[in-house]
Design a protein around this motif. Structure first.
Motif, PDB file in Angstrom:
ATOM      1  N   ARG A  38       6.118   5.270   9.376  1.00 22.47           N
ATOM      2  CA  ARG A  38       6.739   6.561   9.708  1.00 22.47           C
ATOM      3  C   ARG A  38       7.076   7.321   8.431  1.00 22.47           C
ATOM      4  NH1 ARG A  38      12.133   8.451  10.532  1.00 22.47           N
ATOM      5  NH2 ARG A  38      12.301  10.014  12.199  1.00 22.47           N
ATOM      6  N   VAL A  39       6.648   8.571   8.367  1.00 21.31           N
ATOM      7  CA  VAL A  39       6.952   9.461   7.245  1.00 21.31           C
ATOM      8  C   VAL A  39       7.708  10.657   7.824  1.00 21.31           C
ATOM      9  CG1 VAL A  39       6.025  10.875   5.382  1.00 21.31           C
ATOM     10  CG2 VAL A  39       4.867   8.745   6.025  1.00 21.31           C
ATOM     11  N   ASN A  61      -1.424  12.196   2.248  1.00 24.72           N
ATOM     12  CA  ASN A  61      -1.427  13.479   2.943  1.00 24.72           C
ATOM     13  C   ASN A  61      -0.105  13.739   3.644  1.00 24.72           C
ATOM     14  OD1 ASN A  61      -3.877  15.250   2.969  1.00 24.72           O
ATOM     15  ND2 ASN A  61      -4.882  13.294   3.346  1.00 24.72           N
ATOM     16  N   LEU A  62       0.417  12.728   4.315  1.00 26.08           N
ATOM     17  CA  LEU A  62       1.659  12.901   5.059  1.00 26.08           C
ATOM     18  C   LEU A  62       2.833  13.170   4.118  1.00 26.08           C
ATOM     19  CD1 LEU A  62       1.290  10.124   7.803  1.00 26.08           C
ATOM     20  CD2 LEU A  62       0.714  12.564   7.948  1.00 26.08           C
ATOM     21  N   ILE A  63       2.871  12.466   2.985  1.00 31.75           N
ATOM     22  CA  ILE A  63       3.957  12.692   2.023  1.00 31.75           C
ATOM     23  C   ILE A  63       3.817  14.076   1.382  1.00 31.75           C
ATOM     24  CG2 ILE A  63       5.009  11.920  -0.131  1.00 31.75           C
ATOM     25  CD1 ILE A  63       4.289   9.063   0.628  1.00 31.75           C
ATOM     26  N   LEU A  64       2.583  14.475   1.051  1.00 36.16           N
ATOM     27  CA  LEU A  64       2.379  15.799   0.465  1.00 36.16           C
ATOM     28  C   LEU A  64       2.773  16.904   1.441  1.00 36.16           C
ATOM     29  CD1 LEU A  64      -1.011  15.310  -1.407  1.00 36.16           C
ATOM     30  CD2 LEU A  64       1.241  15.661  -2.426  1.00 36.16           C
ATOM     31  N   ASN A  65       2.479  16.709   2.723  1.00 35.61           N
ATOM     32  CA  ASN A  65       2.902  17.697   3.722  1.00 35.61           C
ATOM     33  C   ASN A  65       4.424  17.779   3.786  1.00 35.61           C
ATOM     34  OD1 ASN A  65       0.298  18.359   4.401  1.00 35.61           O
ATOM     35  ND2 ASN A  65       0.242  17.127   6.258  1.00 35.61           N
ATOM     36  N   ALA A  66       5.083  16.627   3.661  1.00 36.51           N
ATOM     37  CA  ALA A  66       6.547  16.620   3.671  1.00 36.51           C
ATOM     38  C   ALA A  66       7.095  17.362   2.454  1.00 36.51           C
ATOM     39  CB  ALA A  66       7.058  15.180   3.698  1.00 36.51           C
ATOM     40  N   ILE A  67       6.490  17.124   1.291  1.00 39.30           N
ATOM     41  CA  ILE A  67       6.917  17.831   0.080  1.00 39.30           C
ATOM     42  C   ILE A  67       6.769  19.342   0.273  1.00 39.30           C
ATOM     43  CG2 ILE A  67       6.353  18.252  -2.346  1.00 39.30           C
ATOM     44  CD1 ILE A  67       5.566  15.287  -2.557  1.00 39.30           C
ATOM     45  N   GLU A  68       5.646  19.753   0.841  1.00 47.73           N
ATOM     46  CA  GLU A  68       5.407  21.178   1.087  1.00 47.73           C
ATOM     47  C   GLU A  68       6.443  21.745   2.056  1.00 47.73           C
ATOM     48  OE1 GLU A  68       3.532  24.743   0.398  1.00 47.73           O
ATOM     49  OE2 GLU A  68       3.066  22.817  -0.544  1.00 47.73           O
ATOM     50  N   ALA A  69       6.787  20.971   3.086  1.00 42.87           N
ATOM     51  CA  ALA A  69       7.756  21.435   4.079  1.00 42.87           C
ATOM     52  C   ALA A  69       9.154  21.576   3.498  1.00 42.87           C
ATOM     53  CB  ALA A  69       7.777  20.470   5.268  1.00 42.87           C
ATOM     54  N   LEU A  70       9.421  20.875   2.400  1.00 45.36           N
ATOM     55  CA  LEU A  70      10.766  20.885   1.813  1.00 45.36           C
ATOM     56  C   LEU A  70      10.933  21.930   0.711  1.00 45.36           C
ATOM     57  CD1 LEU A  70      11.307  17.028   1.633  1.00 45.36           C
ATOM     58  CD2 LEU A  70      12.579  18.614   3.072  1.00 45.36           C
ATOM     59  N   MET A 125       0.828  -1.204   0.000  1.00 42.96           N
ATOM     60  CA  MET A 125       0.000   0.000   0.000  1.00 42.96           C
ATOM     61  C   MET A 125       0.864   1.257   0.000  1.00 42.96           C
ATOM     62  SD  MET A 125      -1.191   2.522   2.347  1.00 42.96           S
ATOM     63  CE  MET A 125      -1.149   1.728   3.954  1.00 42.96           C
ATOM     64  N   VAL A 126       1.928   1.275   0.813  1.00 41.11           N
ATOM     65  CA  VAL A 126       2.818   2.434   0.869  1.00 41.11           C
ATOM     66  C   VAL A 126       3.522   2.628  -0.475  1.00 41.11           C
ATOM     67  CG1 VAL A 126       4.859   3.420   1.986  1.00 41.11           C
ATOM     68  CG2 VAL A 126       3.130   2.235   3.355  1.00 41.11           C
ATOM     69  N   ARG A 127       3.967   1.535  -1.084  1.00 40.75           N
ATOM     70  CA  ARG A 127       4.622   1.628  -2.395  1.00 40.75           C
ATOM     71  C   ARG A 127       3.674   2.179  -3.458  1.00 40.75           C
ATOM     72  NH1 ARG A 127       6.602  -3.706  -0.853  1.00 40.75           N
ATOM     73  NH2 ARG A 127       8.816  -3.597  -0.269  1.00 40.75           N
ATOM     74  N   ASP A 128       2.392   1.795  -3.400  1.00 38.19           N
ATOM     75  CA  ASP A 128       1.419   2.285  -4.380  1.00 38.19           C
ATOM     76  C   ASP A 128       1.235   3.797  -4.253  1.00 38.19           C
ATOM     77  OD1 ASP A 128       1.056  -0.227  -5.419  1.00 38.19           O
ATOM     78  OD2 ASP A 128      -0.826  -0.623  -4.370  1.00 38.19           O
ATOM     79  N   VAL A 129       1.170   4.301  -3.026  1.00 39.73           N
ATOM     80  CA  VAL A 129       1.047   5.744  -2.824  1.00 39.73           C
ATOM     81  C   VAL A 129       2.288   6.457  -3.348  1.00 39.73           C
ATOM     82  CG1 VAL A 129       0.836   7.586  -1.121  1.00 39.73           C
ATOM     83  CG2 VAL A 129      -0.464   5.475  -0.832  1.00 39.73           C
ATOM     84  N   LEU A 130       3.443   5.910  -3.037  1.00 42.89           N
ATOM     85  CA  LEU A 130       4.696   6.528  -3.467  1.00 42.89           C
ATOM     86  C   LEU A 130       4.767   6.592  -4.997  1.00 42.89           C
ATOM     87  CD1 LEU A 130       7.269   7.732  -2.297  1.00 42.89           C
ATOM     88  CD2 LEU A 130       8.303   5.458  -2.401  1.00 42.89           C
ATOM     89  N   GLN A 131       4.255   5.565  -5.663  1.00 44.97           N
ATOM     90  CA  GLN A 131       4.267   5.557  -7.122  1.00 44.97           C
ATOM     91  C   GLN A 131       3.442   6.706  -7.694  1.00 44.97           C
ATOM     92  OE1 GLN A 131       6.152   3.794  -9.056  1.00 44.97           O
ATOM     93  NE2 GLN A 131       5.270   4.534 -10.978  1.00 44.97           N
ATOM     94  N   LEU A 132       2.307   7.009  -7.054  1.00 45.72           N
ATOM     95  CA  LEU A 132       1.468   8.109  -7.505  1.00 45.72           C
ATOM     96  C   LEU A 132       2.162   9.462  -7.364  1.00 45.72           C
ATOM     97  CD1 LEU A 132      -2.039   7.162  -6.077  1.00 45.72           C
ATOM     98  CD2 LEU A 132      -1.413   7.302  -8.488  1.00 45.72           C
ATOM     99  N   LEU A 133       3.108   9.549  -6.426  1.00 46.71           N
ATOM    100  CA  LEU A 133       3.751  10.828  -6.123  1.00 46.71           C
ATOM    101  C   LEU A 133       5.166  10.931  -6.675  1.00 46.71           C
ATOM    102  CD1 LEU A 133       2.584  11.144  -2.400  1.00 46.71           C
ATOM    103  CD2 LEU A 133       1.585  12.230  -4.411  1.00 46.71           C
ATOM    104  N   ARG A 134       5.620   9.943  -7.414  1.00 48.98           N
ATOM    105  CA  ARG A 134       7.004   9.936  -7.923  1.00 48.98           C
ATOM    106  C   ARG A 134       7.310  11.181  -8.749  1.00 48.98           C
ATOM    107  NH1 ARG A 134      10.650   6.594  -5.401  1.00 48.98           N
ATOM    108  NH2 ARG A 134       9.861   4.458  -5.251  1.00 48.98           N
TER     109      ARG A 134
END
Length: 245
Positions: A172-173, A139-148, A97-106
């Motif tokens: 953990r993200v 959401n957590l990955i998008l927040n991290a992208i925004e923070a960076l 599931m985590v890998r699938d989300v990451l693929q959408l955000l690559r």
């Protein structure tokens, strides 16, 4: 003669609820729609090559299909949450599931020059609503992208880790951005509170609600030496074992 109490006007409350729901939908489908746009453009560019790069175009179109499916599922999931419907549970492997989300955000991660570190533990299973938990991770990955976005004095990094933390399964993200200001640490999960200009303030509130609806939890802390980390944890899980045919 008894006085007649005026009937309370429920329209403002209904409009507020409708506004929150609309903000939630906008927040959740923004990234899948962006993935559709990016991959559709990439597919057209591959087809415009001489000769056309057909396999690359097919890969881009597959990503368009996956992103559109994810967007549809997220809207349906949010509608179910708004109607207080029970989560649509199924058994799935957390790492997949985590890998699938990451693929959408690559594509977005590459665009922002963010290096991703993946550290997956054993393949544990959850009996949960997969779409809703994908919403949380996204959401957590998008927040991290925004923070960076404003980090220019060091390489931008995002780390994903799955594994046991005590007796709980934890996802953990973490990022190496500026971190969470101590004065705001207690408020970031409040509905309609946002530290971002133009933010809806719905993302983390929805994330925590989804986690709690599955008997889990979501907390945050500041990473070392830079950044923030979010910990999504669940008490009930099983170890996946491949079936033997």
């Amino acid at each position: 003669m008894a006085s007649i109490k005026p009937t309370p006007d429920l329209r403002p409350a209904r409009l507020n609820a409708l506004g929150e729901f609309a903000a939630s939908i906008a927040h959740e489908v923004k990234q899948p729609l962006a993935a559709i746009t990016l991959n559709a453009r990439a597919g057209l560019q591959w087809l415009d090559q001489h000769p056309p790069r057909v396999e690359e175009a097919r890969a881009a179109l597959r990503m368009v299909l996956e992103a559109s499916t994810a967007a549809t599922a997220m809207v349906r999931s949010l509608h179910g949450m708004a109607c207080q419907a029970a989560p649509e549970r199924s058994v799935f492997v957390v790492n997949d599931m985590v890998r699938d989300v990451l693929q959408l955000l690559r594509a977005e991660l590459r665009l922002q020059c963010i290096t991703v570190t993946e550290d997956y533990g054993p393949d544990y299973q959850l009996n949960a609503d997969r779409v809703q938990l994908m919403q949380v991770i996204m959401n957590l990955i998008l927040n991290a992208i925004e923070a960076l976005r404003d980090i220019h004095d060091r390489p931008r990094t995002l780390s994903l880790h799955t594994g046991l933390d005590g007796d709980a399964l934890c996802i953990r993200v973490a990022d190496n951005g500026a971190g969470i200001p101590p004065a705001l640490a207690e408020r970031i999960f409040d509905p309609l509170f946002s530290t971002k200009p133009g933010g809806t303030g719905m993302g983390l509130a929805i994330c925590r609600s989804i986690a709690q609806a599955h008997g889990g939890g979501l907390r945050s802390d500041n990473a070392r030496p830079h950044g923030a980390a979010f910990h999504l944890s669940f008490k009930e899980y099983t170890l996946w074992t491949p079936s033997r045919s």
